[in-house]
Write an enzyme that holds these catalytic residues in place. Sequence first.
Site, short mmCIF file in Angstrom:
data_model
loop_
_atom_site.label_atom_id
_atom_site.label_comp_id
_atom_site.label_asym_id
_atom_site.label_seq_id
_atom_site.Cartn_x
_atom_site.Cartn_y
_atom_site.Cartn_z
CG ASP A 1 0.20 -4.42 2.25
OD1 ASP A 1 0.67 -3.63 1.41
OD2 ASP A 1 -0.21 -4.06 3.37
N GLY B 1 2.91 4.86 10.54
CA GLY B 1 4.29 5.09 10.16
C GLY B 1 5.11 3.82 10.18
CB SER C 1 2.96 0.99 6.62
OG SER C 1 1.62 0.75 6.93
CB SER D 1 -0.04 -5.51 6.35
OG SER D 1 -1.16 -5.16 5.54
CG HIS E 1 -0.41 -0.02 2.53
ND1 HIS E 1 -0.17 -1.18 3.22
CD2 HIS E 1 -0.03 0.98 3.34
CE1 HIS E 1 0.32 -0.88 4.42
NE2 HIS E 1 0.43 0.42 4.51
#
Length: 474
Positions: free
Chosen positions: A246, A333, A335, A351, A217
């Site tokens: 992802d 943050g 991710s 994720s 993403h």
Amino acid sequence: MSHKRIPKRKAAIAAGSVAALGAAALLLPNANASQDGAADNATPKTLKATDASDLAAKLSQALGGAFAGSYYDSAKQQLVVNVVGGDNNNLVVQAKKAGAAVRQVENSTAELKSAARTLRTKATIPGTAWAVDPRTNKVVVTADSTVTGAKWDRLQSTVQGLGSGTATLKKSAGTFKTFVSGGDAIFAQTQGGGVRCSLGFNVTASDGSPAFLTAGHCGVAAKQWSDSQNGQPIATVDQATFPGSDFSLVKYDDPNTQAPSEVNAGNGQTVQIKQAADATVGATVFRMGSTTGLHNGTVTGLDATVNFQSETNPGGVDTVNGLIQTNVCAEAGDSGGSLFTQDGSAVGLTSGGSGDCTAGGETFFQPVTAALQATGATLGAGNGAGAGGQAGGGQQAGGGQQAGGDQSGTAAPGDQSGTAAPGDQSGTAAPGDQSGTANPGDQSGAANPGDQSGAVNPGDQSGAGDGSGIAQSQ
């Protein structure tokens, strides 16, 4: 802050020099040495989590349809294997001789997968998730705080239809969201504003160029990424997949970038990443992220499905499958940040989930093994990479208005995720200085210019500071 381009860079993976001390203490001693089991082959062997994962994979092949999942008993350091069809004593003997503890269960893997398919057909509702829990031999379904009214009734009816012996339903206090805003901080500019994510693991792309993995993403949100807020891009997305999976493969623009295969665990300590490994339920894992630093916890489920509220289609859903479910906390943050084991196995990429590093929740990770297979990349340094290169003090400050304040995290009270005292969450800023926690509903991960809450002064235990930069000018 401007970014000065110098041809040769040294890149490092890891999201911050600051770590929760409890997690660091668990990580660094390397206490879980492998031991041989008793002389009797039927006695369960004492195993490291990585060895247990390898044994589980072998037994899954050997037992075929009788294999109904497995998990790691960390207290006994044993692999527990579920077997159906108790009349087949040969299979039980085979598993025991291999060194596993064996228990007979009711639900086969096929039956649990069938239950998951029913959930996908009847209950793909934003704010829901489900995963197989081999410890209970059931599918555990979770609904976040947005699943109410008719949606809750529909979900509850579907789970009840599967039977209490097959599936269970629980509520989560938070909201399932992706953690855009996360190892080393990486930054990008989009039409909607700034975005911040985390670098996961350095890899070598199939063409031999240096690259890194992060969340899909993040790669879908922006094409070019910098190692400093408002800095010049240093890497470009080559492949990005979200939803469905992802993960993103991002190639460094400078082919001479040095990208060692390691995670900076904070306090000057690094963990060499030696291989990729599949997750094992019950195993202790560590997560590094640019917002919250180092935290640890336990794998709680595999092959998880999460239905995120779509950020591009109002009322729609972004479904991601095949994820690792854990109780390791995370926040906006984090991710794309790295999930790994004490012995240096790369396991996952952060994720999303619900909660934070104070209230707890569930956090989900993209398996690294699947990302490597899909992208054709391999773990390790790219062209010219120098082994053991340290992360430099890249400009990691900033990170203000990041994706919604209720961004994944899962440190339930009493679990091991971070083990930091409230207010000292290894990178979690105090209220009002959330370094990546955003205005509710703001999914952009936009950085707040001038907000230096991610930068660390010597001895400061909050944020990702010196040692957390993606690249260091040489």
